[in-house]
Design a protein around this motif. Structure first.
Motif, PDB file in Angstrom:
ATOM      1  N   LEU A  58      32.122  12.272  25.477  1.00 10.24           N
ATOM      2  CA  LEU A  58      33.272  11.883  26.297  1.00 10.24           C
ATOM      3  C   LEU A  58      33.196  12.500  27.687  1.00 10.24           C
ATOM      4  N   GLY A  59      32.917  13.798  27.758  1.00  7.49           N
ATOM      5  CA  GLY A  59      32.836  14.457  29.057  1.00  7.49           C
ATOM      6  C   GLY A  59      31.717  13.901  29.915  1.00  7.49           C
ATOM      7  N   SER A  60      30.560  13.637  29.312  1.00  8.78           N
ATOM      8  CA  SER A  60      29.428  13.099  30.064  1.00  8.78           C
ATOM      9  C   SER A  60      29.725  11.700  30.589  1.00  8.78           C
ATOM     10  N   ARG A  61      30.390  10.888  29.781  1.00  8.01           N
ATOM     11  CA  ARG A  61      30.709   9.523  30.228  1.00  8.01           C
ATOM     12  C   ARG A  61      31.739   9.549  31.357  1.00  8.01           C
ATOM     13  N   LEU A  62      32.722  10.435  31.242  1.00  2.00           N
ATOM     14  CA  LEU A  62      33.716  10.546  32.314  1.00  2.00           C
ATOM     15  C   LEU A  62      33.070  11.066  33.594  1.00  2.00           C
ATOM     16  N   LYS A  63      32.118  12.008  33.439  1.00  2.00           N
ATOM     17  CA  LYS A  63      31.401  12.526  34.608  1.00  2.00           C
ATOM     18  C   LYS A  63      30.604  11.406  35.278  1.00  2.00           C
ATOM     19  N   ALA A  64      29.913  10.599  34.478  1.00  2.00           N
ATOM     20  CA  ALA A  64      29.131   9.492  35.032  1.00  2.00           C
ATOM     21  C   ALA A  64      30.040   8.483  35.726  1.00  2.00           C
ATOM     22  N   LEU A  65      31.190   8.211  35.115  1.00  2.00           N
ATOM     23  CA  LEU A  65      32.134   7.272  35.714  1.00  2.00           C
ATOM     24  C   LEU A  65      32.706   7.848  37.007  1.00  2.00           C
ATOM     25  N   SER A  66      33.026   9.138  36.983  1.00  2.00           N
ATOM     26  CA  SER A  66      33.535   9.803  38.181  1.00  2.00           C
ATOM     27  C   SER A  66      32.520   9.750  39.309  1.00  2.00           C
ATOM     28  N   ASP A  67      31.253  10.067  38.990  1.00  2.00           N
ATOM     29  CA  ASP A  67      30.205  10.027  40.008  1.00  2.00           C
ATOM     30  C   ASP A  67      30.039   8.622  40.574  1.00  2.00           C
ATOM     31  N   HIS A  68      30.194   7.621  39.707  1.00  2.00           N
ATOM     32  CA  HIS A  68      30.069   6.233  40.170  1.00  2.00           C
ATOM     33  C   HIS A  68      31.143   5.915  41.205  1.00  2.00           C
ATOM     34  N   PHE A  69      32.380   6.290  40.908  1.00  2.00           N
ATOM     35  CA  PHE A  69      33.479   5.993  41.831  1.00  2.00           C
ATOM     36  C   PHE A  69      33.379   6.818  43.117  1.00  2.00           C
ATOM     37  N   TYR A  70      32.983   8.079  42.980  1.00  2.00           N
ATOM     38  CA  TYR A  70      32.778   8.894  44.185  1.00  2.00           C
ATOM     39  C   TYR A  70      31.693   8.267  45.065  1.00  2.00           C
TER      40      TYR A  70
END
Length: 316
Positions: free
Chosen positions: A11-23
């Motif tokens: 969960l944390g890794s997927r949220l991090k990847a999603l966050s990086d995508h939006f940033y």
């Protein structure tokens, strides 16, 4: 997507990847449109824009980041000329963060871009944008009520207090027989045709011929398996032992081995043997302690390409 296959564990890794995508998307937009801002600055700058001078603690609490993270970001914003630290006029002992004229000028140009961001996210994600925001809000509320670290540690304590069980085969456990053996076979060797046949249809190749299959279960987690295959009347093979590598050290392998040996004795078997590989040193030591004796040659007519170890059970 690999991370998706891990479910809650990633969960944390997927949220991090999603966050990086939006940033990354926001930075690309800002750069293309000539905005004088970076996406990771936005939470702090926008909060100070809306609220006015505030302490690091107040900003951290408001945007859900740690005091350390906000302090480090503030250092970058100070160097970029976007934020300055100053004494609070109402309390000289307190330092607050305030936007500079440069920051005000930069933010004042962002209205059309922020409007485009809102519309673009909606156009890209459609109804998923609303669902995502609702889910994030629900998660934030849940985490405030019960921090995830506390919940995980409580579950870990419960798991470690759960007794390890050895249970016999049932059709519901068939997939674990394949999964647990495929894990070590693919890591160290390969799944041979004979492996694939036995693992895919254990009822036919193990049970119907007079054998048995056992599983190690820790609560709801199936963490190991082992089979006792009857090759001919009274002659049994210990085979298909696999323990989930992330659950090593709990004694599951030995418990499974003991269960198979006990079943061999219960059936009044005459011979019990196994075939293995010299690379699996930990397993071989366990077999030796249980009473298996290494033979000078490999077994004649072995079904396995990888087998270079042949052992026969000789109880003391």
């Amino acid at each position: 997507m690999y991370l998706a296959s891990l479910g809650r564990l990633a969960l944390g890794s997927r949220l991090k990847a999603l966050s990086d995508h939006f940033y990354g998307a926001a930075d690309a937009v800002y750069e293309t449109l000539g905005a004088r801002i970076e996406s990771r600055w936005m939470p702090v700058l926008r909060y100070l824009w809306d609220t006015g001078p505030s302490s690091v603690t107040e900003v951290a609490d408001a945007i859900g980041q740690t005091h350390s993270a906000v302090s480090q970001l503030t250092d970058k914003l100070v160097r970029a000329g976007m934020v300055r630290r100053r004494r609070d006029p109402a309390d000289g002992r307190r330092t607050v963060l305030a936007l500079t004229d440069k920051a005000h000028a930069s933010l004042a140009e962002l209205g059309p871009i922020w409007c485009a961001v809102r519309r673009g996210v909606t156009a890209s994600l459609d109804e998923h944008a609303t669902q995502l925001l609702d889910a994030l809000a629900a998660c934030e509320r849940a985490l405030q009520q019960r921090p995830v670290v506390d919940a995980i540690l409580a579950e870990h304590a419960a798991i470690m207090a759960t007794p390890l069980e050895i249970v016999p085969y049932t059709p519901k456990l068939r997939e674990h027989f394949y999964r647990l053996n495929a894990q070590w076979l693919e890591r160290y060797f390969r799944i041979e045709d004979i492996d694939r046949a036995v693992l895919s249809d254990p009822e036919r190749y193990v049970l119907q011929s007079g054998g048995a299959i056992f599983f190690a279960r820790l609560g709801e987690e199936v963490i190991g398996t082992c089979a006792l295959l009857q090759e001919s009347p009274g002659v049994f093979e210990l085979t298909k032992m696999g323990v989930d590598e992330t659950f090593r050290g709990l004694g599951a392998g030995k418990r499974l081995l003991d269960a198979c040996i006990a079943e061999f004795h219960r059936r009044k078997g005459n011979e019990l043997f196994l075939e293995s590989n010299s690379r699996l040193k930990t397993a071989l030591r366990m077999y030796e302690k249980a009473g298996f004796v290494l033979q000078p040659t490999t077994r004649s007519g072995s079904h396995y390409e990888r087998a270079d170890v042949y052992m026969i059970y000789k109880p003391q």
